[in-house]
Design a protein around this motif. Structure first.
Motif, PDB file in Angstrom:
ATOM      1  N   ASP A 131     -28.948  56.019  44.239  1.00  0.00           N
ATOM      2  CA  ASP A 131     -29.209  54.762  43.183  1.00  0.00           C
ATOM      3  C   ASP A 131     -29.816  54.957  41.938  1.00  0.00           C
ATOM      4  N   GLU A 132     -30.550  56.188  41.963  1.00  0.00           N
ATOM      5  CA  GLU A 132     -31.002  56.495  40.692  1.00  0.00           C
ATOM      6  C   GLU A 132     -30.065  56.859  39.503  1.00  0.00           C
ATOM      7  N   LEU A 133     -28.786  57.054  39.977  1.00  0.00           N
ATOM      8  CA  LEU A 133     -27.739  57.250  38.862  1.00  0.00           C
ATOM      9  C   LEU A 133     -27.423  55.968  38.263  1.00  0.00           C
ATOM     10  N   GLY A 134     -28.019  54.815  38.650  1.00  0.00           N
ATOM     11  CA  GLY A 134     -27.611  53.484  37.842  1.00  0.00           C
ATOM     12  C   GLY A 134     -27.873  53.578  36.581  1.00  0.00           C
ATOM     13  N   GLY A 135     -26.729  52.879  35.875  1.00  0.00           N
ATOM     14  CA  GLY A 135     -26.968  52.913  34.247  1.00  0.00           C
ATOM     15  C   GLY A 135     -25.709  53.757  33.942  1.00  0.00           C
ATOM     16  N   GLU A 136     -25.686  53.779  32.612  1.00  0.00           N
ATOM     17  CA  GLU A 136     -24.472  54.512  31.872  1.00  0.00           C
ATOM     18  C   GLU A 136     -24.937  56.047  31.509  1.00  0.00           C
ATOM     19  N   TRP A 137     -23.662  56.860  31.672  1.00  0.00           N
ATOM     20  CA  TRP A 137     -23.838  58.273  31.133  1.00  0.00           C
ATOM     21  C   TRP A 137     -22.616  58.567  30.493  1.00  0.00           C
ATOM     22  N   ASN A 138     -22.847  59.535  29.450  1.00  0.00           N
ATOM     23  CA  ASN A 138     -21.711  60.233  28.936  1.00  0.00           C
ATOM     24  C   ASN A 138     -21.473  61.369  29.542  1.00  0.00           C
ATOM     25  N   ILE A 139     -19.847  61.570  29.535  1.00  0.00           N
ATOM     26  CA  ILE A 139     -19.217  62.552  30.519  1.00  0.00           C
ATOM     27  C   ILE A 139     -18.917  63.527  29.325  1.00  0.00           C
ATOM     28  N   ILE A 140     -19.992  64.826  29.500  1.00  0.00           N
ATOM     29  CA  ILE A 140     -19.887  65.571  28.348  1.00  0.00           C
ATOM     30  C   ILE A 140     -18.982  66.984  28.744  1.00  0.00           C
ATOM     31  N   GLU A 141     -18.919  67.098  30.148  1.00  0.00           N
ATOM     32  CA  GLU A 141     -18.137  68.303  30.448  1.00  0.00           C
ATOM     33  C   GLU A 141     -17.268  68.153  31.599  1.00  0.00           C
ATOM     34  N   VAL A 142     -16.089  68.549  31.578  1.00  0.00           N
ATOM     35  CA  VAL A 142     -15.189  68.503  32.858  1.00  0.00           C
ATOM     36  C   VAL A 142     -14.312  69.807  32.942  1.00  0.00           C
ATOM     37  N   ASN A 143     -14.576  70.340  34.246  1.00  0.00           N
ATOM     38  CA  ASN A 143     -14.007  71.618  34.615  1.00  0.00           C
ATOM     39  C   ASN A 143     -14.555  72.778  33.607  1.00  0.00           C
ATOM     40  N   ASP A 144     -15.796  72.821  33.463  1.00  0.00           N
ATOM     41  CA  ASP A 144     -16.424  73.895  32.809  1.00  0.00           C
ATOM     42  C   ASP A 144     -15.990  73.719  31.188  1.00  0.00           C
ATOM     43  N   LYS A 145     -15.300  72.621  30.860  1.00  0.00           N
ATOM     44  CA  LYS A 145     -15.056  72.454  29.279  1.00  0.00           C
ATOM     45  C   LYS A 145     -15.790  71.507  28.756  1.00  0.00           C
ATOM     46  N   THR A 146     -16.300  71.692  27.544  1.00  0.00           N
ATOM     47  CA  THR A 146     -16.981  70.589  26.595  1.00  0.00           C
ATOM     48  C   THR A 146     -16.155  69.535  26.412  1.00  0.00           C
ATOM     49  N   VAL A 147     -16.459  68.419  26.419  1.00  0.00           N
ATOM     50  CA  VAL A 147     -15.585  67.137  26.180  1.00  0.00           C
ATOM     51  C   VAL A 147     -15.490  67.253  24.832  1.00  0.00           C
ATOM     52  N   ILE A 148     -14.304  67.405  23.896  1.00  0.00           N
ATOM     53  CA  ILE A 148     -14.133  67.104  22.603  1.00  0.00           C
ATOM     54  C   ILE A 148     -13.165  66.000  22.609  1.00  0.00           C
ATOM     55  N   VAL A 149     -13.872  64.840  21.983  1.00  0.00           N
ATOM     56  CA  VAL A 149     -13.104  63.747  21.888  1.00  0.00           C
ATOM     57  C   VAL A 149     -12.198  63.857  20.445  1.00  0.00           C
ATOM     58  N   PRO A 150     -10.787  63.449  20.985  1.00  0.00           N
ATOM     59  CA  PRO A 150      -9.913  63.351  19.673  1.00  0.00           C
ATOM     60  C   PRO A 150     -10.183  62.348  18.865  1.00  0.00           C
ATOM     61  N   GLU A 151      -9.845  62.616  17.510  1.00  0.00           N
ATOM     62  CA  GLU A 151     -10.005  61.732  16.307  1.00  0.00           C
ATOM     63  C   GLU A 151      -9.762  60.150  16.778  1.00  0.00           C
TER      64      GLU A 151
END
Length: 288
Positions: free
Chosen positions: A29-49
């Motif tokens: 329950d301490e996870l409550g709130g919002e989180w940016n997803i910054i990595e998936v499957n050991d790859k840094t998330v790069i958001v397309p234009e």
């Protein structure tokens, strides 16, 4: 029937909860709130234009998740086992049906979330950085890394780059004397870059650009630049500017008027500023 289903799952969770343990322990329950997803499957998330930074929100009062997977809004239910610290999984995740130019990040996020069984803390707020938590699969492998949203941590649209910027520093040192004050301009809609390197006009294209972050890992940026061929008495500044621009691989927003362009290793190569109009006359500028 419910007992027959629940008890085997609880026993199974006990096998891998240890694999996804950490020195710092928090409850689900301490996870409550919002989180940016910054990595998936050991790859840094790069958001397309022009797409959205994926994020996930936890509402433990309603036992649901919500957020954005990189293109579409998503929603689903939270499943936890109160007898197994560190256990966490999700029910079926629904989403809107919008199509985006690049769906790779979204698919990786959605596939990753369906594999989650536990979580662990990677970086605590006591270090002065935002809290980071890894969501793990049944074998304890880190599938999704997320960072607590804090004031100023939201990703900014790449449009923040638009316009003209004075080049003020190279490798952290103030620009020396040049024939003309070097500057760079970005036209994100047309994926164009232009300006003056200190002697010659420069023009080119933006090859890659991601969403910009005020905190954490700089967002991706790369360019291909050409120049006119005029010779000036002193080309030292121009040579340094062009060399630095060719090494740019990422960008970080310091504040609304200052950016840092970094190389592949994340080292600052150019400092640029909006403080341009009173330093460069209109005659010196190239029209977009």
């Amino acid at each position: 029937m419910r007992k027959l289903l629940i008890y085997p799952v609880a026993a199974f969770l006990s096998v891998f909860t240890f694999a996804c343990s950490s020195e710092k322990v928090i409850t689900a329950d301490e996870l409550g709130g919002e989180w940016n997803i910054i990595e998936v499957n050991d790859k840094t998330v790069i958001v397309p234009e022009f797409q959205t930074m994926p994020f996930i929100g936890f509402d433990f009062a309603e036992m649901r998740i919500y957020g954005n997977s990189g293109c579409n809004n998503m929603m689903g239910s939270i499943l936890v086992d109160s007898l197994q610290p560190g256990s966490l999984s999700f029910g079926p995740i629904a989403g809107t049906l919008m199509a985006c130019p690049d769906m790779e990040t979204e698919q990786a996020v959605l596939d990753g979330l369906q594999r989650i069984k536990t979580f662990k803390v990677l970086a605590s707020e006591s270090t002065g950085n935002p809290l980071q938590v890894a969501l793990c699969d049944e074998d304890g492998n880190e599938i999704v890394v997320m960072e607590r949203k804090t004031e100023g941590s939201e990703k900014m649209d790449v449009a923040v780059l638009n316009g003209e910027w004075l080049i003020e520093t190279i490798n952290g040192e103030a620009i020396g004397k040049a024939e003309k004050m070097p500057y760079i301009g970005f036209d994100i809609a047309e994926k164009q870059v232009y300006g003056n390197a200190g002697c010659n006009l420069m023009t080119g294209k933006i090859d890659t650009v991601g969403m910009i972050s005020e905190m954490g890992t700089p967002a991706v940026l790369s360019m291909t630049i050409g120049t006119t061929m005029m010779m000036c008495p002193d080309m030292a500044v121009e040579d340094a500017v062009l060399k630095a621009l060719n090494s740019v691989r990422s960008v970080k927003v310091m504040d609304e008027n200052n950016l840092v362009l970094c190389d592949e290793a994340g080292n600052e190569v150019l400092g640029i500023s909006r403080d341009i109009d009173h330093k460069i006359s209109a005659q010196e500028k190239r029209e977009i």
